[in-house]
Write an enzyme that holds these catalytic residues in place. Structure first.
Site, mmCIF file in Angstrom:
data_model
loop_
_atom_site.group_PDB
_atom_site.id
_atom_site.type_symbol
_atom_site.label_atom_id
_atom_site.label_comp_id
_atom_site.label_asym_id
_atom_site.label_seq_id
_atom_site.Cartn_x
_atom_site.Cartn_y
_atom_site.Cartn_z
ATOM 1 N N ASP A 163 68.318 17.197 21.306
ATOM 2 C CA ASP A 163 69.524 17.228 21.902
ATOM 3 C C ASP A 163 70.578 16.293 21.438
ATOM 4 O O ASP A 163 70.254 15.447 20.420
ATOM 5 C CB ASP A 163 69.065 16.835 23.645
ATOM 6 C CG ASP A 163 70.302 17.151 24.444
ATOM 7 O OD1 ASP A 163 71.436 17.813 24.130
ATOM 8 O OD2 ASP A 163 70.157 16.890 25.427
ATOM 9 N N HIS A 184 66.138 24.494 33.936
ATOM 10 C CA HIS A 184 66.255 22.911 33.821
ATOM 11 C C HIS A 184 67.434 22.494 34.947
ATOM 12 O O HIS A 184 68.228 23.158 35.272
ATOM 13 C CB HIS A 184 67.001 22.893 32.224
ATOM 14 C CG HIS A 184 66.988 21.430 31.938
ATOM 15 N ND1 HIS A 184 66.394 20.385 32.216
ATOM 16 C CD2 HIS A 184 68.232 20.804 31.084
ATOM 17 C CE1 HIS A 184 66.827 19.255 31.528
ATOM 18 N NE2 HIS A 184 67.830 19.523 30.862
ATOM 19 N N ASP A 214 75.119 22.141 28.878
ATOM 20 C CA ASP A 214 74.928 21.499 30.255
ATOM 21 C C ASP A 214 75.893 22.237 31.186
ATOM 22 O O ASP A 214 77.002 21.866 31.498
ATOM 23 C CB ASP A 214 75.566 20.137 30.435
ATOM 24 C CG ASP A 214 74.295 19.260 29.282
ATOM 25 O OD1 ASP A 214 73.306 19.656 29.005
ATOM 26 O OD2 ASP A 214 74.844 18.137 28.928
ATOM 27 N N ASP A 232 62.039 15.353 29.410
ATOM 28 C CA ASP A 232 63.439 14.672 28.939
ATOM 29 C C ASP A 232 63.301 13.221 28.420
ATOM 30 O O ASP A 232 62.230 12.525 28.242
ATOM 31 C CB ASP A 232 64.375 14.823 30.044
ATOM 32 C CG ASP A 232 65.702 15.223 29.436
ATOM 33 O OD1 ASP A 232 66.306 14.708 28.585
ATOM 34 O OD2 ASP A 232 66.306 16.154 30.087
#
Length: 933
Positions: free
Chosen positions: A532, A666, A608, A419
């Site tokens: 993202d 994740h 998310d 990330d």
């Protein structure tokens, strides 16, 4: 990643997320009442349209009909264009005839110019024009006053446009004097004579539009959206007689079947970074695909609204007969009340450009939409394996330890992810020099084990004079601009950031070049990319995104192109990964924001989510909705991104995720570590079994993705797609199909001791893939479950090739042998397919592939080529054939092409009616016949 943050004056302070207290702040996002154009559009009530079609102006050419639409209210004209298209589609475009400036028409989404089919006038009177739409038997009725379009199939009224009179097209105009505007507004009275009311309404409809708040600028919270071009919204209604079930228009965290929006906000399509989204509402999320499907037992329809601006979709349900449209339907069908769904589209800017996909079957709709926007890209084989991710793996040692953990505990996986913390100060295309000082060594270590890595590359660029990426973009003037012409700046993960203008082909070309190995320092051919925050996310912007008056290439405002931005980011990244290999290797790129056509560039995930049972449950309809609109490569974060899942939830999520197309775990930065071996030996054993089930089915998954590429068929699909006349499946989204062969019913309830399973299909038979228990359909039954249970059923009449030797990665299994699982239907027949190539290159486009067909009928299993042009050499052979639902034969023989014949050993299990044929030993590419006597 969403963000927890506080804005203090001009400073931005990033705060640690308090996981237990997370919830969406609805005040950050507009409702329809807070969106002036949505409010204006929605204020228009159904009734006689203010538009009439001037049929005397009609011009019919070989490919289209042109008619002027006259707005009697504003004395302005529009041009209606109707195209009949090959493949049973109709395109409708409505635009101003002479706008003050050109209106935005969405580029780069359609894969080419749709092929026209001949239109012919078949009838006409003073107020109606009748045309035939090609050779499909459909007819188009154009009504002059009030303007309306009707499409008929034979005597059946299929669909109507503007039957409710909600066409509303705001013409570009010069701003008037404010005081004059106020004088033009009619005074309201409390009491009216009904006859006077109707008279006043008629007079009011003839008055020109007046300006009102929100037309030329609009304030939401602390942000003011300037509108130098004034109001420019467009809206149109569609009526669907006989349809109660509509689907699509993702992305929303809602059921697959769309609800009516009467009394609530419309569904919103506006790509946004929504911090821990709520479930079961119509709020916008990260992506938008403006395609709606309608289905009943007779036909399936699609409405594709090609507009990239903020869009709202209202859905209502009426009983036919209450409207003029309904009366027409009753007359044609001989009376009787028929359900009807009405759909209303409203966009802030652009033109009306809509494709009517007339089916009539679900698979016809998929082909029609794919012919417009393309099919799902064929993913590299490794990307269908398991992905291990969290925000963030700390450093190179952490990566090595996690990688070693999978080997130590004998858990297969293909990809480990990094990330934003891997980069040097969140400067993308770089590595943190302290935590990741030797990225090539790290990548080489993974490559030795035949594994890959994915690293995040976001489209916000840190404003830093020492950052090469920023300097080059600024030097080439490729950033998005403010309305005043300076580079647009906002706050995101690096702090102050600028935003590349991906609508500009030069920007995309430059971005793609950055993925070359000499420019993306430390990268290798086993490093892939995650885009993202590409809605785009702007922490201090209106609705956590970009100001609508920001300017893009060509002078277009951000309001025109907003929903395209994420598609362009993923496209440029995808093109970069292809270019770095000289055009030889297939890319893998995951995106959060998307639009129609994004399926051509890679994978999507649902953003998310949270470690909650309802988020696990909603992942199914969210992915089904994406699959229906062409995006097959979809998944949800296993375990939930926010919060910490209880062990039962985590295990159940692995079981569900293993049977969804994109399979990635994740987790948020502030959650405890949750690698599979951290939850006790028993739970790890269950997860190991889940991972192995995924890997044994990789040939099946890969074949489904080839069908998605070649035919536009969704990989994961609702039951009604396979059983279109079974009304009990129309709203069912707790279970689903993978291709036509597997039915999956994940356990999504806490402490579940059993689940209800529905097996559809008159005269069909299904088999539990674990126990081989046989079920005749249709039936609903209660299935007791344990923590080891994953209810999956193979459809009788199907053949599934599997690789039953799961290894540590998919690449390690490349040359392993196959097992054919032959599930017989009630007629003793079965069929299946297998697509095979090298799994990573574009060589299949040069016919380096195998596309095999397996057929079982009258006691014989035959293998042959579905596409003889494909040639691919593989050492993989068939080590077993499992025939389910069979009677015991006396002997089994293998015959090869050329005449050689040999006896095969087999076992028969009387309790399960399963024959297991041992070691046929034939190459998977060979034509052969296995005969049971």
């Amino acid at each position: 990643m969403a963000v927890a943050r506080r804005l203090l004056g001009a400073a931005v302070v990033f705060t640690v997320c308090l996981i237990p207290a997370l919830t969406v702040d609805r005040s950050n996002f507009k409702t329809c009442d807070q969106s002036s154009f949505c409010q204006r559009q929605r204020r228009l009530q159904p009734g006689l349209s203010s538009y009439r079609a001037a049929l005397g102006s009609a011009k019919l050419s070989s490919d289209k009909l042109e008619v002027q639409l006259i707005d009697d209210k504003n004395q302005a004209s529009l041009l209606l264009e109707v195209y009949g298209l090959v493949g049973n589609m109709t395109r409708i475009k409505i635009n101003e005839i002479n706008p003050l400036k050109p209106r935005y028409e969405v580029p780069d989404v359609l894969v080419g110019t749709p092929l026209p089919t001949n239109l012919q006038v078949t009838g006409q009177d003073d107020n109606t024009l009748e045309l035939s739409l090609g050779e499909t038997g459909h007819k188009l009725l154009v009504t002059g006053t009030p303007f309306r379009l009707d499409i008929l199939s034979g005597q059946d009224l299929v669909l109507s446009v503007n039957s409710r009179g909600l066409l509303h097209f705001e013409h570009l105009r010069e701003r008037k004097d404010t005081d004059t505007e106020k004088k033009d507004v009619p005074a309201e009275t409390d009491e009216e004579n009904p006859e006077e009311v109707e008279s006043d309404k008629e007079e009011e409809s003839k008055k020109p539009e007046v300006d009102e708040p929100g037309m030329w600028d609009e304030t939401f919270k602390t942000h003011t959206d300037s509108k130098p071009n004034g109001p420019s919204s467009v809206g149109l209604d569609f009526s669907l007689p006989g349809f109660e079930n509509v689907y699509g228009i993702p992305e929303h965290a809602d059921n697959m079947k769309l609800r009516t929006t009467e009394g609530t906000d419309p569904y919103r399509l506006y790509n946004l970074d929504v911090f821990q989204y709520e479930l079961y509402n119509t709020m916008a999320l990260y992506g938008s695909v403006p395609l709606l499907l309608a289905h009943n037992v007779k036909r399936t329809l699609g409405i594709f609204w090609l507009n990239a601006a903020e869009t709202w979709v209202d859905i209502s349900s009426n009983i036919a007969g209450k409207t003029l449209f309904g009366k027409m339907l009753q007359y044609m069908q001989g009376g009787g009340e028929t359900p009807q769904t009405d759909v209303r589209w409203m966009s802030e800017s652009g033109i009306i450009d809509v494709f009517l996909l007339l089916g009539p079957s679900p698979f016809d709709i998929f082909k029609q939409y794919a012919s417009l926007t393309g099919t799902q890209a064929l993913p590299p084989y490794f990307s269908l394996g398991y992905h291990q991710c969290r925000w963030n793996y700390n450093d190179e040692e952490d990566v090595r330890n996690v990688d070693a953990g999978f080997d130590e505990y004998d858990l297969p996986y293909d990809v480990i992810w990094l990330d934003i913390e891997h980069a040097d100060g969140k400067r993308y295309f770089t590595w943190d020099p302290h935590k990741f000082p030797n990225p090539r060594d790290m990548l080489s270590g993974l490559k030795e084990k035949r594994r890959k890595m994915v690293a995040i590359v976001d489209p916000h660029i840190k404003i830093d004079s020492g950052y090469r990426v920023h300097n080059e973009i600024r030097a080439q003037n490729l950033y998005i601009k403010t309305k005043d012409g300076s580079d647009y700046e906002g706050w995101c993960w690096p702090g102050s950031a600028a935003y590349p203008d991906f609508t500009n082909p030069e920007m995309r070309k430059w971005w793609a070049s950055m993925f070359s190995y000499d420019k993306y320092e430390g990268s290798m051919d086993n490093l892939f990319v995650w885009n993202d925050m590409n809605e785009p996310s702007v922490f201090n912007g209106p609705e956590v995104t970009m100001h609508k008056d920001a300017l893009h290439w060509g002078g277009w405002e951000h309001r025109d192109v907003h929903n395209l931005y994420g598609l362009y980011v993923q496209r440029a990244t995808t093109e970069g990964l292809i270019q770095r290999s000289g055009g030889k290797e297939r890319p893998f790129v995951l995106t959060r924001a998307f639009f129609a056509g994004s399926q051509r560039y890679g994978a999507v995930w649902t953003g998310d989510n949270a470690a909650e049972w309802d988020h696990l449950k909603i992942s199914i309809p969210m992915c089904l909705s994406l699959s229906l609109v062409g995006i097959s490569f979809c998944g949800a974060d296993v375990g939930g991104f926010f919060k910490s899942p209880e062990t039962e939830l985590l295990v159940r999520w692995y079981q569900a995720g293993a049977y969804q197309p994109f399979f990635r775990a994740h987790a948020h930065l502030d959650t405890p570590r949750r690698e599979p071996w951290l939850h006790g030996d028993d739970n790890m054993a269950v997860i190991r079994d889940v991972l192995r089930q995924r890997y044994t089915l990789l040939p099946f998954w890969y074949t489904l993705f080839y069908k998605a590429l070649s035919e536009g068929e969704p990989v994961m699909r609702p039951l009604w797609v396979e059983f279109p006349s079974d009304v009990s499946t129309f709203a069912m989204d707790s279970q689903y199909m993978l291709g036509s062969a597997l039915l999956v019913r994940p356990v999504t309830e806490a402490k579940a001791r059993g689940v209800q399973v529905y097996l559809p299909g008159d005269g069909e038979v299904w088999y539990d893939v674990h126990s081989y228990q046989r079920y005749e359909a249709p039936q609903t039954f209660y299935l007791p479950v344990t923590m080891n249970s994953i209810p999956v059923y193979q459809r009788g009449g199907s053949i599934i090739p599997r690789k039953d030797r799961p290894r540590r990665t998919s690449d390690c299994m490349q040359d392993d042998p196959f097992t054919l699982y032959v599930a017989l239907n009630l007629q003793g027949e079965a069929r299946g397919e297998l697509f095979l190539d090298d799994g990573h290159s574009f060589n299949y486009e040069q016919n380096e592939f195998l596309f095999r067909e397996f057929n079982y009928s009258q006691g014989k299993l035959t293998a042959s080529s579905l596409d003889p042009s494909g040639v691919f050499k593989t050492p993989s052979w068939i080590e077993r054939i499992v025939i389910i639902g069979a009677t015991k034969p006396s002997s089994i023989t293998l015959s090869l092409q050329g005449g050689s014949e040999s006896s095969l050993e087999f076992e028969y299990d009387q309790s399960t009616s399963v024959i297991t044929v041992r070691k046929p030993g034939v190459n998977i590419a060979s034509d052969f016949t296995v005969s049971l006597r």
